[in-house]
Motif scaffolding. Structure first.
Motif, PDB file in Angstrom:
ATOM      1  N   ALA A  14       0.860  -1.187   0.000  1.00  0.00           N
ATOM      2  CA  ALA A  14       0.000   0.000   0.000  1.00  0.00           C
ATOM      3  C   ALA A  14       0.900   1.242   0.000  1.00  0.00           C
ATOM      4  O   ALA A  14       2.101   1.147   0.288  1.00  0.00           O
ATOM      5  CB  ALA A  14      -0.906  -0.010   1.226  1.00  0.00           C
ATOM      6  N   PRO A  15       0.340   2.413  -0.321  1.00  0.00           N
ATOM      7  CA  PRO A  15       1.154   3.627  -0.303  1.00  0.00           C
ATOM      8  C   PRO A  15       1.900   3.775   1.023  1.00  0.00           C
ATOM      9  O   PRO A  15       1.322   3.595   2.095  1.00  0.00           O
ATOM     10  CB  PRO A  15       0.134   4.753  -0.491  1.00  0.00           C
ATOM     11  CG  PRO A  15      -0.983   4.105  -1.265  1.00  0.00           C
ATOM     12  CD  PRO A  15      -1.051   2.691  -0.721  1.00  0.00           C
ATOM     13  N   GLY A  16       3.186   4.056   0.934  1.00  0.00           N
ATOM     14  CA  GLY A  16       4.022   4.235   2.119  1.00  0.00           C
ATOM     15  C   GLY A  16       4.579   2.949   2.703  1.00  0.00           C
ATOM     16  O   GLY A  16       5.460   2.988   3.556  1.00  0.00           O
ATOM     17  N   GLU A  17       4.059   1.805   2.275  1.00  0.00           N
ATOM     18  CA  GLU A  17       4.545   0.532   2.814  1.00  0.00           C
ATOM     19  C   GLU A  17       5.817   0.085   2.120  1.00  0.00           C
ATOM     20  O   GLU A  17       6.045   0.408   0.956  1.00  0.00           O
ATOM     21  CB  GLU A  17       3.478  -0.560   2.667  1.00  0.00           C
ATOM     22  CG  GLU A  17       2.324  -0.407   3.599  1.00  0.00           C
ATOM     23  CD  GLU A  17       1.343  -1.556   3.514  1.00  0.00           C
ATOM     24  OE1 GLU A  17       0.540  -1.687   4.456  1.00  0.00           O
ATOM     25  OE2 GLU A  17       1.360  -2.329   2.534  1.00  0.00           O
ATOM     26  N   GLY A  18       6.604  -0.669   2.829  1.00  0.00           N
ATOM     27  CA  GLY A  18       7.854  -1.215   2.332  1.00  0.00           C
ATOM     28  C   GLY A  18       8.890  -1.143   3.438  1.00  0.00           C
ATOM     29  O   GLY A  18       8.586  -0.807   4.582  1.00  0.00           O
ATOM     30  N   ARG A  19      10.107  -1.446   3.098  1.00  0.00           N
ATOM     31  CA  ARG A  19      11.205  -1.418   4.063  1.00  0.00           C
ATOM     32  C   ARG A  19      11.877  -0.051   3.977  1.00  0.00           C
ATOM     33  O   ARG A  19      12.404   0.317   2.929  1.00  0.00           O
ATOM     34  CB  ARG A  19      12.160  -2.573   3.776  1.00  0.00           C
ATOM     35  CG  ARG A  19      11.469  -3.931   4.023  1.00  0.00           C
ATOM     36  CD  ARG A  19      12.321  -5.105   3.604  1.00  0.00           C
ATOM     37  NE  ARG A  19      12.600  -5.162   2.186  1.00  0.00           N
ATOM     38  CZ  ARG A  19      11.779  -5.665   1.246  1.00  0.00           C
ATOM     39  NH1 ARG A  19      10.588  -6.125   1.591  1.00  0.00           N
ATOM     40  NH2 ARG A  19      12.142  -5.705  -0.017  1.00  0.00           N
ATOM     41  N   HIS A  20      11.845   0.690   5.088  1.00  0.00           N
ATOM     42  CA  HIS A  20      12.278   2.086   5.122  1.00  0.00           C
ATOM     43  C   HIS A  20      13.734   2.224   5.557  1.00  0.00           C
ATOM     44  O   HIS A  20      14.179   1.537   6.471  1.00  0.00           O
ATOM     45  CB  HIS A  20      11.398   2.885   6.092  1.00  0.00           C
ATOM     46  CG  HIS A  20      10.003   3.061   5.604  1.00  0.00           C
ATOM     47  ND1 HIS A  20       9.531   4.258   5.115  1.00  0.00           N
ATOM     48  CD2 HIS A  20       8.968   2.196   5.512  1.00  0.00           C
ATOM     49  CE1 HIS A  20       8.273   4.113   4.747  1.00  0.00           C
ATOM     50  NE2 HIS A  20       7.906   2.871   4.988  1.00  0.00           N
ATOM     51  N   TYR A  21      14.438   3.159   4.893  1.00  0.00           N
ATOM     52  CA  TYR A  21      15.816   3.498   5.219  1.00  0.00           C
ATOM     53  C   TYR A  21      15.908   5.008   5.336  1.00  0.00           C
ATOM     54  O   TYR A  21      15.702   5.719   4.358  1.00  0.00           O
ATOM     55  CB  TYR A  21      16.781   2.981   4.141  1.00  0.00           C
ATOM     56  CG  TYR A  21      16.780   1.478   4.057  1.00  0.00           C
ATOM     57  CD1 TYR A  21      17.644   0.727   4.846  1.00  0.00           C
ATOM     58  CD2 TYR A  21      15.899   0.815   3.213  1.00  0.00           C
ATOM     59  CE1 TYR A  21      17.637  -0.660   4.779  1.00  0.00           C
ATOM     60  CE2 TYR A  21      15.883  -0.573   3.146  1.00  0.00           C
ATOM     61  CZ  TYR A  21      16.751  -1.306   3.938  1.00  0.00           C
ATOM     62  OH  TYR A  21      16.733  -2.665   3.873  1.00  0.00           O
ATOM     63  N   ASP A  22      16.201   5.486   6.548  1.00  0.00           N
ATOM     64  CA  ASP A  22      16.276   6.920   6.826  1.00  0.00           C
ATOM     65  C   ASP A  22      17.724   7.375   6.709  1.00  0.00           C
ATOM     66  O   ASP A  22      18.608   6.847   7.389  1.00  0.00           O
ATOM     67  CB  ASP A  22      15.749   7.187   8.233  1.00  0.00           C
ATOM     68  CG  ASP A  22      15.723   8.657   8.593  1.00  0.00           C
ATOM     69  OD1 ASP A  22      16.140   9.508   7.781  1.00  0.00           O
ATOM     70  OD2 ASP A  22      15.284   8.966   9.717  1.00  0.00           O
ATOM     71  N   GLY A  24      18.531  10.850   6.829  1.00  0.00           N
ATOM     72  CA  GLY A  24      18.445  12.286   7.092  1.00  0.00           C
ATOM     73  C   GLY A  24      17.473  12.949   6.135  1.00  0.00           C
ATOM     74  O   GLY A  24      16.275  12.696   6.203  1.00  0.00           O
ATOM     75  N   ARG A  25      17.967  13.756   5.216  1.00  0.00           N
ATOM     76  CA  ARG A  25      17.119  14.481   4.264  1.00  0.00           C
ATOM     77  C   ARG A  25      16.704  13.602   3.081  1.00  0.00           C
ATOM     78  O   ARG A  25      15.998  14.055   2.176  1.00  0.00           O
ATOM     79  CB  ARG A  25      17.842  15.726   3.774  1.00  0.00           C
ATOM     80  CG  ARG A  25      18.010  16.743   4.914  1.00  0.00           C
ATOM     81  CD  ARG A  25      19.015  17.819   4.631  1.00  0.00           C
ATOM     82  NE  ARG A  25      18.638  18.683   3.515  1.00  0.00           N
ATOM     83  CZ  ARG A  25      19.323  19.766   3.175  1.00  0.00           C
ATOM     84  NH1 ARG A  25      20.393  20.130   3.857  1.00  0.00           N
ATOM     85  NH2 ARG A  25      18.949  20.492   2.149  1.00  0.00           N
ATOM     86  N   ILE A  26      17.149  12.349   3.085  1.00  0.00           N
ATOM     87  CA  ILE A  26      16.770  11.374   2.058  1.00  0.00           C
ATOM     88  C   ILE A  26      16.172  10.153   2.749  1.00  0.00           C
ATOM     89  O   ILE A  26      16.696   9.698   3.770  1.00  0.00           O
ATOM     90  CB  ILE A  26      17.993  10.937   1.221  1.00  0.00           C
ATOM     91  CG1 ILE A  26      18.610  12.135   0.500  1.00  0.00           C
ATOM     92  CG2 ILE A  26      17.612   9.841   0.242  1.00  0.00           C
ATOM     93  CD1 ILE A  26      19.884  11.798  -0.264  1.00  0.00           C
ATOM     94  N   ASN A  27      15.098   9.644   2.173  1.00  0.00           N
ATOM     95  CA  ASN A  27      14.489   8.416   2.671  1.00  0.00           C
ATOM     96  C   ASN A  27      14.243   7.483   1.499  1.00  0.00           C
ATOM     97  O   ASN A  27      13.805   7.921   0.431  1.00  0.00           O
ATOM     98  CB  ASN A  27      13.163   8.700   3.375  1.00  0.00           C
ATOM     99  CG  ASN A  27      13.390   9.338   4.716  1.00  0.00           C
ATOM    100  OD1 ASN A  27      13.742   8.655   5.661  1.00  0.00           O
ATOM    101  ND2 ASN A  27      13.219  10.651   4.796  1.00  0.00           N
ATOM    102  N   ALA A  28      14.527   6.204   1.703  1.00  0.00           N
ATOM    103  CA  ALA A  28      14.257   5.191   0.688  1.00  0.00           C
ATOM    104  C   ALA A  28      13.246   4.200   1.253  1.00  0.00           C
ATOM    105  O   ALA A  28      13.280   3.878   2.444  1.00  0.00           O
ATOM    106  CB  ALA A  28      15.539   4.465   0.295  1.00  0.00           C
ATOM    107  N   VAL A  29      12.350   3.745   0.385  1.00  0.00           N
ATOM    108  CA  VAL A  29      11.370   2.729   0.749  1.00  0.00           C
ATOM    109  C   VAL A  29      11.469   1.619  -0.298  1.00  0.00           C
ATOM    110  O   VAL A  29      11.160   1.847  -1.474  1.00  0.00           O
ATOM    111  CB  VAL A  29       9.935   3.291   0.781  1.00  0.00           C
ATOM    112  CG1 VAL A  29       8.956   2.214   1.215  1.00  0.00           C
ATOM    113  CG2 VAL A  29       9.841   4.524   1.663  1.00  0.00           C
ATOM    114  N   PHE A  30      11.927   0.445   0.122  1.00  0.00           N
ATOM    115  CA  PHE A  30      12.065  -0.673  -0.807  1.00  0.00           C
ATOM    116  C   PHE A  30      10.755  -1.425  -0.912  1.00  0.00           C
ATOM    117  O   PHE A  30      10.185  -1.868   0.077  1.00  0.00           O
ATOM    118  CB  PHE A  30      13.215  -1.593  -0.389  1.00  0.00           C
ATOM    119  CG  PHE A  30      14.531  -1.089  -0.903  1.00  0.00           C
ATOM    120  CD1 PHE A  30      15.138  -1.706  -1.981  1.00  0.00           C
ATOM    121  CD2 PHE A  30      15.118   0.035  -0.351  1.00  0.00           C
ATOM    122  CE1 PHE A  30      16.330  -1.204  -2.489  1.00  0.00           C
ATOM    123  CE2 PHE A  30      16.307   0.534  -0.850  1.00  0.00           C
ATOM    124  CZ  PHE A  30      16.916  -0.087  -1.919  1.00  0.00           C
TER     125      PHE A  30
END
Length: 141
Positions: A14-22, A24-30
């Motif tokens: 779903a939107p926003g779901e996945g594995r998150h990597y913070d 700082g000013r960049i965020n990744a969601v796999f």
């Protein structure tokens, strides 16, 4: 005959779901990588806060495909910077120097497809690198 799809399960995020990597000013969601794709590709979202540099120019053997989800991202591909508003599509073929930034005053994000996959196992090292080299403002570079 057995196929690799016999061992993989369908994926839904779903939107926003996945594995998150913070970072700082960049965020990744796999969204999918590794066993989910049989290491054939990796799909992730990369979100940059306003006025945020990326990793810096770099190369790797796999292709990087980007589709801008929101805002305007600026991509370095080879020796050329490209302003890419929402809906833009950019490919950096394997071995091509590339980078990405958000030079705008609004948050921006891009869907990234890396081919072949198995990109996510590198994320702990990438997160650590960004902790040691926090993203800055493109105007400062």
């Amino acid at each position: 005959m057995k196929t690799d799809s016999d061992e993989r399960l369908p994926v839904h995020r779903a939107p926003g779901e996945g594995r998150h990597y913070d970072m700082g000013r960049i965020n990744a969601v796999f969204k999918a990588d590794g066993t989910e794709t049989a290491d054939r590709y990796s799909i992730s979202e990369w979100w940059l806060e306003p006025h945020t540099t990326g990793p810096g120019a770099h190369t790797h053997p796999e292709d990087d495909v980007f589709y801008v989800l929101d805002g305007t991202m600026t991509f370095l591909v080879g020796d050329r910077w490209i302003d890419a508003p929402k809906g833009s599509f950019v490919v950096a073929p394997g071995g091509t120097p590339h980078d990405f930034q958000n030079r705008s005053g609004e948050r921006a994000g891009a869907l990234n497809i890396s081919v072949p996959g198995a990109f996510e196992p590198r994320m702990p090292g990438i997160v650590e690198w960004f902790l040691q080299h926090p993203p800055g403002d493109p105007a400062d570079t």
